[in-house]
Each structure stands twice: as structure tokens, then as C-alpha cells.
Design a protein around this motif. Structure first.
Motif, mmCIF file in Angstrom:
data_model
loop_
_atom_site.group_PDB
_atom_site.id
_atom_site.type_symbol
_atom_site.label_atom_id
_atom_site.label_comp_id
_atom_site.label_asym_id
_atom_site.label_seq_id
_atom_site.Cartn_x
_atom_site.Cartn_y
_atom_site.Cartn_z
ATOM 1 N N ASP A 1 -38.474 18.798 -45.196
ATOM 2 C CA ASP A 1 -39.939 18.881 -45.066
ATOM 3 C C ASP A 1 -40.662 18.417 -46.324
ATOM 4 O O ASP A 1 -41.887 18.316 -46.328
ATOM 5 N N ASN A 2 -39.932 18.143 -47.401
ATOM 6 C CA ASN A 2 -40.494 17.679 -48.681
ATOM 7 C C ASN A 2 -41.584 18.622 -49.199
ATOM 8 O O ASN A 2 -42.572 18.193 -49.769
ATOM 9 N N ALA A 3 -41.374 19.917 -48.980
ATOM 10 C CA ALA A 3 -42.308 20.945 -49.457
ATOM 11 C C ALA A 3 -41.487 22.099 -50.030
ATOM 12 O O ALA A 3 -40.385 22.379 -49.564
ATOM 13 N N PRO A 4 -42.002 22.775 -51.056
ATOM 14 C CA PRO A 4 -41.254 23.890 -51.651
ATOM 15 C C PRO A 4 -40.943 24.972 -50.625
ATOM 16 O O PRO A 4 -41.706 25.211 -49.694
ATOM 17 N N GLY A 5 -39.777 25.617 -50.825
ATOM 18 C CA GLY A 5 -39.349 26.695 -49.929
ATOM 19 C C GLY A 5 -38.713 26.134 -48.678
ATOM 20 O O GLY A 5 -38.213 25.030 -48.654
ATOM 21 N N GLY A 6 -38.753 26.909 -47.624
ATOM 22 C CA GLY A 6 -38.198 26.471 -46.354
ATOM 23 C C GLY A 6 -36.858 27.106 -46.060
ATOM 24 O O GLY A 6 -36.243 27.749 -46.906
ATOM 25 N N THR A 7 -36.422 26.916 -44.832
ATOM 26 C CA THR A 7 -35.134 27.432 -44.386
ATOM 27 C C THR A 7 -34.395 26.326 -43.655
ATOM 28 O O THR A 7 -34.976 25.326 -43.246
ATOM 29 N N GLY A 8 -33.101 26.526 -43.482
ATOM 30 C CA GLY A 8 -32.290 25.541 -42.771
ATOM 31 C C GLY A 8 -32.270 24.209 -43.498
ATOM 32 O O GLY A 8 -32.069 24.134 -44.703
ATOM 33 N N GLU A 9 -32.529 23.149 -42.758
ATOM 34 C CA GLU A 9 -32.513 21.808 -43.338
ATOM 35 C C GLU A 9 -33.704 21.570 -44.265
ATOM 36 O O GLU A 9 -33.687 20.680 -45.105
ATOM 37 N N ALA A 10 -34.747 22.373 -44.133
ATOM 38 C CA ALA A 10 -35.938 22.233 -44.976
ATOM 39 C C ALA A 10 -35.828 23.031 -46.281
ATOM 40 O O ALA A 10 -36.738 23.008 -47.099
#
Length: 142
Positions: free
Chosen positions: A127-136
């Protein structure tokens, strides 16, 4: 020359046989497809982790030669092309700009001093954004 007698049977498949085979293939695709997609996502994450560690190693080689890490303005491109104010540059430390691009097509980022060590090399994931779960999820050299 002798002729063979012709048989009067059909040499193809029936419509019912073809439909059964298509149904079986559809079931296999429905079961196997999601698993393959899951492994594709985790393989990109694992590739990003290995690449981040490789870039961190290249940054250490740069530091040995230049007595410093690249500045934010120089960026990771300093590992490929010599910066103007570095008199001793024994690079390139990486082969080309594809080595500083993550598996999702975004540039790797680095921070020195890092939050996890002397230098952090990381990608923000799919997702090219800080944080996230899984592949992001964020992936780095830590």
C-alpha cells in the motif's frame, strides 16, 4: 496394399465427459487459486526483507569508504552513482536502480540513525503507506 476396415464408432469425447472435466478443473482452481495468491503475497514480503538487508549491507560498505552514510538528499542512488562530495567511492555498491526498488515498484527508504539500528532500510509494503497488515505491512532490515 491392403485396406483396413473402417470402424463406425466415434473417436471423440461426449459433451457430458467434457463438462465433467471442466467441473473438476473449476473445483481445483477454486481450491488451489487462493493458496497460490497467498504465497505470492508472502514471497514478495520475503523478497523485500532480503533486499532491505542487502541494501543495508551496501550502505555499510559505502560508510567504510566515505566515513558516513548517504545524506537524505543523496538517497540510495549514492550506492549506484558517486555523489559529488565523496572523494573515495569504490562503488557501485548495487548493480542498478532496480536494486533500490521494492517488489511493489516503490523505492526503498532509509533512515539514519534508525529506530531499529544504526541504519534502517525499509519498504511500506504493497500500500506504500506506514503500518498495515499482511502484504501491506512495513518490511525492513530489522
Amino acid at each position: 496394399m491392403t485396406k483396413r476396415p473402417r470402424t463406425h464408432g466415434s473417436a471423440g469425447f461426449t459433451l457430458l465427459e467434457l463438462l465433467v472435466v471442466l467441473a473438476i478443473l473449476g473445483l481445483l482452481a477454486a481450491i488451489v487459486g487462493p493458496r497460490v495468491i497467498k504465497y505470492l503475497g508472502t514471497s514478495k514480503t520475503q523478497t523485500a526483507r532480503v533486499q532491505a538487508k542487502n541494501i543495508a549491507g551496501s550502505l555499510e560498505l559505502f560508510r567504510l569508504d566515505a566515513n558516513r552514510f548517504p545524506t537524505a538528499q543523496e538517497g540510495l542512488v549514492a550506492l549506484i552513482k558517486p555523489p559529488a562530495d565523496v572523494p573515495v567511492w569504490n562503488g557501485p555498491y548495487l548493480p542498478d536502480t532496480s536494486a533500490i526498488t521494492d517488489p511493489w515498484g516503490n523505492p526503498y527508504r532509509f533512515k539514519t540513525p534508525g529506530d531499529h539500528g544504526e541504519v534502517d532500510v525499509f519498504s511500506y509494503g504493497s500500500d506504500n503507506a506506514p503500518g498495515g497488515t499482511g502484504e501491506a505491512k512495513d518490511v525492513g532490515n530489522w
